[in-house]
Design an enzyme around this catalytic site. Structure first.
Site: not given
Ligand code: R5P
Length: 291
Positions: A190, A192, A225
């Site tokens: 992933k 971001r 997300g």
């Molecule tokens: C990110 O590295 C965390 O492990 C979660 O995947 C993330 O913080 C979830 O946030 P959201 O639901 O806003 O994507």
């Protein structure tokens, strides 16, 4: 003689009660009045004993719940020699590094606030990264909710299940889940955008997931997300059903509906954040970390 007292903060009332039963502790309830300007006034039902445990998750409203946690710890310290803060969900844990120049490492600020309130040890559940704990110069423990989540999923009748982490950062978590669940795991890639917060899955086609039930494992869901993008990708790869196992389900801005719309069959989370999906109780695992 009762050794421990447990102060159940407003954000973790049920979990605090469960924990006090498991520890055969004196349960102290907190009465909270939040004034129109947002200030909290807290009254305790009883006096803490020499070993006091304060249970208060700092999910949204994060700053209010954090301030209440600090106030409870500070009051407990007036009576107790040792105060263990149990913060099942630690808000701000994702701000544990300076990702972009000039960013404040809020976990460091929080660690200083906890120190100032008089806490002697800290227990959290599946903190986003243990890096966040290094700022606390006290004894800390990171309890895993994974064995409890796995117990729940073992009772389900899944077809050739595969454990999936939505990102590389959650690989170890998925591995641990898979080991407990006795299955295999994979981790997606992933990305971001640090400025907009938007996420994208960067994998090529994944034959491996075709026709299989999947369990997406994550530490938390905030906007949903990450889970939505991962589910959309996995559905394109023709997987069967997608389940989500996460510790902290914040589910902000209608995230649950959006996740279901993306094709997730069920979300199961722990009671670190109480809500519709929090079917898994972690009080036993927290109690074990205290004794
Ligand atoms: C990110 O590295 C965390 O492990 C979660 O995947 C993330 O913080 C979830 O946030 P959201 O639901 O806003 O994507």
């Amino acid at each position: 003689m009762v050794r421990y007292s447990v102060i159940a903060g407003k954000s973790s009332e049920e979990l605090g009660e469960k924990l006090s039963k498991k520890l055969k502790a004196k349960l102290i309830r907190s009465q909270i009045k939040v004034f129109p300007d947002g200030e909290s006034k807290i009254t305790l039902s009883k006096k803490p004993t020499k070993h006091c445990i304060v249970v208060q998750s700092t999910y949204p409203p994060v700053d209010t719940n954090l301030m209440q946690a600090l106030s409870l710890i500070s009051k407990a310290k007036e009576h107790a020699d040792s105060v263990t803060a149990v913060i099942p969900y630690m808000g701000y844990a994702r701000q544990d590094r300076e990702f972009l120049p000039g960013e404040i490492v809020t976990m460091n600020v929080i660690a200083n606030l906890f120190k100032g309130s008089g806490v002697t040890s800290l227990i959290v559940v599946d903190i986003h990264s243990v890096i966040g704990l290094k700022y606390f110069k006290i004894k800390t423990k990171n309890v895993s909710a994974i064995p409890d989540l796995v117990k729940y999923f073992k009772k389900m009748n899944l077809k050739n299940p595969l454990i999936v982490s939505p990102d590389q950062g959650g690989k170890e978590r998925a591995k641990k889940f898979a080991e407990n669940f006795e299955s295999n795991y994979i981790a997606l890639t992933k990305e971001r955008d640090r400025k907009s917060g938007k996420v994208e899955i960067k994998n090529a086609d994944l034959e491996e997931v075709r026709g299989r039930d999947l369990i997406l494992v994550d530490d938390m869901i905030s906007t949903g997300g990450s889970i939505i993008k991962a589910t959309q990708f996995l559905k394109k790869q023709k997987c069967r059903r997608v389940y989500v196992a996460c510790t902290h389900a914040l589910l902000m801005n209608n995230a649950e509906t959006k996740i279901r719309k993306a094709g997730v069959t069920k979300i199961i989370s722990a009671n670190t954040v109480p809500g519709k999906t929090s079917a898994v109780d972690v009080s036993n695992s927290i109690a074990k970390a205290i004794i």
